[in-house]
Design an enzyme around this catalytic site. Structure first.
Site, mmCIF file in Angstrom:
data_model
loop_
_atom_site.group_PDB
_atom_site.id
_atom_site.type_symbol
_atom_site.label_atom_id
_atom_site.label_comp_id
_atom_site.label_asym_id
_atom_site.label_seq_id
_atom_site.Cartn_x
_atom_site.Cartn_y
_atom_site.Cartn_z
ATOM 1 C CG HIS A 158 -2.011 -44.694 -24.127
ATOM 2 N ND1 HIS A 158 -1.253 -44.191 -25.160
ATOM 3 C CD2 HIS A 158 -2.070 -43.693 -23.194
ATOM 4 C CE1 HIS A 158 -0.878 -42.971 -24.879
ATOM 5 N NE2 HIS A 158 -1.368 -42.642 -23.685
ATOM 6 C CD GLU A 159 -3.234 -43.399 -19.397
ATOM 7 O OE1 GLU A 159 -2.322 -43.072 -18.614
ATOM 8 O OE2 GLU A 159 -3.704 -42.631 -20.255
ATOM 9 C CG HIS A 173 2.314 -43.242 -20.316
ATOM 10 N ND1 HIS A 173 3.105 -42.543 -21.194
ATOM 11 C CD2 HIS A 173 1.030 -42.934 -20.638
ATOM 12 C CE1 HIS A 173 2.339 -41.837 -22.016
ATOM 13 N NE2 HIS A 173 1.087 -42.070 -21.711
ATOM 14 C CD GLU A 220 0.436 -39.264 -24.040
ATOM 15 O OE1 GLU A 220 -0.477 -40.049 -24.385
ATOM 16 O OE2 GLU A 220 0.788 -39.112 -22.853
#
Length: 458
Positions: free
Chosen positions: A317-318, A321, A397
């Site tokens: 997920h990070e 970004h 997100e």
């Protein structure tokens, strides 16, 4: 004796005063209305919703609800206090009083009475001292009562004092030359000083972003390389899979301060680094040590943090970004907004009624003008911008979750989100209006639904 510093309402400075103070109270009432709506949710939702029966145990739900109620009650009281203090600063001309006091101190220290730069540095320092003194009791109460009551605080009083003292010193060391440079640029930059101001501020921001992880952050927390092993090998493989230029991988000892967990990456160009909080790692954090009961029998406590595969899902997920340029987009938005603010300041910083509204009748200090414009004149704009940025962040997100899902981490990310929500006592039910205004990260139920295989593609 301190007297009221309220200008005549029929003058321009009076209208500015009323507008600033009125909007401040309007914003405060709006925030309190939203907080009231959410407190009502805490009171009424005593049982977990049906859709949470396989996600959150009743005991965890009750603990999260109690923690949220305590935080909300704390926010209610501390918010009212801050609003009263802010109103007092306006009504009694707090900035002008502190500016005059700063002038007397620098003159006593031997600086010329007309020296605006040393007076500004002293003003910033005294303001920081007063702010620290005013906020310290609230910080102590929140840390050693609210956080400790719910098992999050790991600081001793000595560590807390040392930590805050270091933060104060570092802040002053950084702010003094930066503030001095800002005032100098405003004074000598001519009609287009705001362009130089923007360029300087951008350079300082990039410089601090570069040195903070290596030079400043280690002053407060211990950073150690992640040991060789299965987790490190898999993280390096994940980084290679998506072409993330990973150069260093650290674990930060966040558990000495708090039981909350986190992970992030930083660095420019081909020099990226990943930092994992020890509280994120199921088999690493000191919080997962065995406990000894009164019978002196060793029993295993319920572990906090995530397994190796779940940590990979969180990093998926990070890193999403990064891959989707969310960080770069955020920096660009910030820089465009900063240029706009400085441009408006360039037009207003000599406007006398703006200063007189804050009781500056004899002088027009450059840094005071910058505070007035950024904090008060732009207040309505800032509220709208913050809401739009919150929406932008929520969109990012969901995109990062989708990126992790496409890497094959859908189920593991859901498990990680559930674990982290439980570890951090996150309450899963929110008033829609409160959530839309405040949550830059979508509530857990929305994220889990989006990760389901049946979720529609963006």
């Amino acid at each position: 004796m301190i007297s009221l510093a309220i200008p005549e309402f029929t003058t321009w400075e009076g209208k500015i005063f009323v507008g600033v103070l009125g909007f401040s109270w309007a914003t405060y009432m709006w925030e309190e209305y939203l907080a009231y709506r959410q407190r009502r949710v805490y009171r009424e939702k005593k049982e977990p919703p049906v859709e949470l029966k396989d996600i959150m145990e009743k005991d965890s739900y009750d603990k999260a609800r109690a923690y949220s109620i305590d935080k909300s009650n704390f926010g209610l009281i501390s918010g009212a206090f801050d609003q009263v203090v802010g109103t007092g600063v306006m009504v009694f001309g707090g900035y002008s009083v502190l500016w005059a006091m700063s002038g007397k101190v620098v003159e006593w220290l031997g600086f010329p009475a007309s020296g605006e730069i040393p007076q500004t540095v002293m003003f910033v320092g005294l303001r920081s001292v007063l702010s620290t003194i005013i906020n310290l009791p609230w910080s102590v109460y929140f840390t050693f009562w609210v956080e400790q009551k719910h098992g999050f605080n790991k600081q001793t009083p000595g560590f807390f004092i040392k930590d805050n003292l270091k933060k104060f010193i570092v802040t002053q060391v950084i702010s003094a030359p930066v503030v001095s440079s800002l005032v100098y640029i405003i004074k000598v930059g001519g009609d287009y000083f705001f362009i130089y101001l923007w360029g300087f501020t951008t350079a300082v921001m990039l410089f601090l972003m570069t040195i903070y992880p290596s030079c400043i952050a280690p002053l407060f927390d211990k950073y150690t390389p992640l040991p060789e092993g299965n987790l490190r090998t898999k993280i390096e493989a994940l980084a290679k899979q998506i072409d993330f230029p990973l150069t260093k991988l650290y674990v930060v000892e966040g558990s000495k301060r708090s039981a909350h967990s986190n992970a992030y990456f930083y660095g420019f160009f081909k020099n990226k680094r990943i930092v994992l909080y020890d509280t994120l790692l199921e088999d690493y954090t000191p919080l997962n040590e065995d406990s000894v009961e009164s019978e002196k029998e060793e029993v295993k406590e319920k572990k906090t943090g995530c397994s190796t595969e779940e940590v990979l899902a969180v990093l998926g997920h990070e890193l999403g970004h990064w891959k989707l340029n969310h960080v770069l987009k955020g920096i660009i938005i910030f820089q465009v907004n900063l240029f706009l603010v400085f441009s408006v300041f360039g037009s207003l910083y000599k406007y006398s009624p703006l200063y007189r509204a804050f009781s500056f009748t004899q002088s027009q200090p450059a840094f005071i003008g910058l505070i007035i414009v950024m904090q008060y004149v732009f207040a309505p704009y800032n509220e709208i911008l913050q809401f739009l940025l919150t929406m932008f962040s929520r969109h990012n997100e969901f995109q990062a979750d989708k990126f992790a899902r496409e890497l094959g981490f859908s189920e593991k990310l859901k498990m990680a989100l559930i674990k982290l929500n439980e570890d951090n006592l996150g309450f899963p039910v929110y008033d829609p209006l409160y959530s839309a205004w405040h949550h830059s990260h979508p509530p857990i139920l929305e994220r889990i639904r989006a990760l389901e295989p049946k979720a529609k593609e963006d």
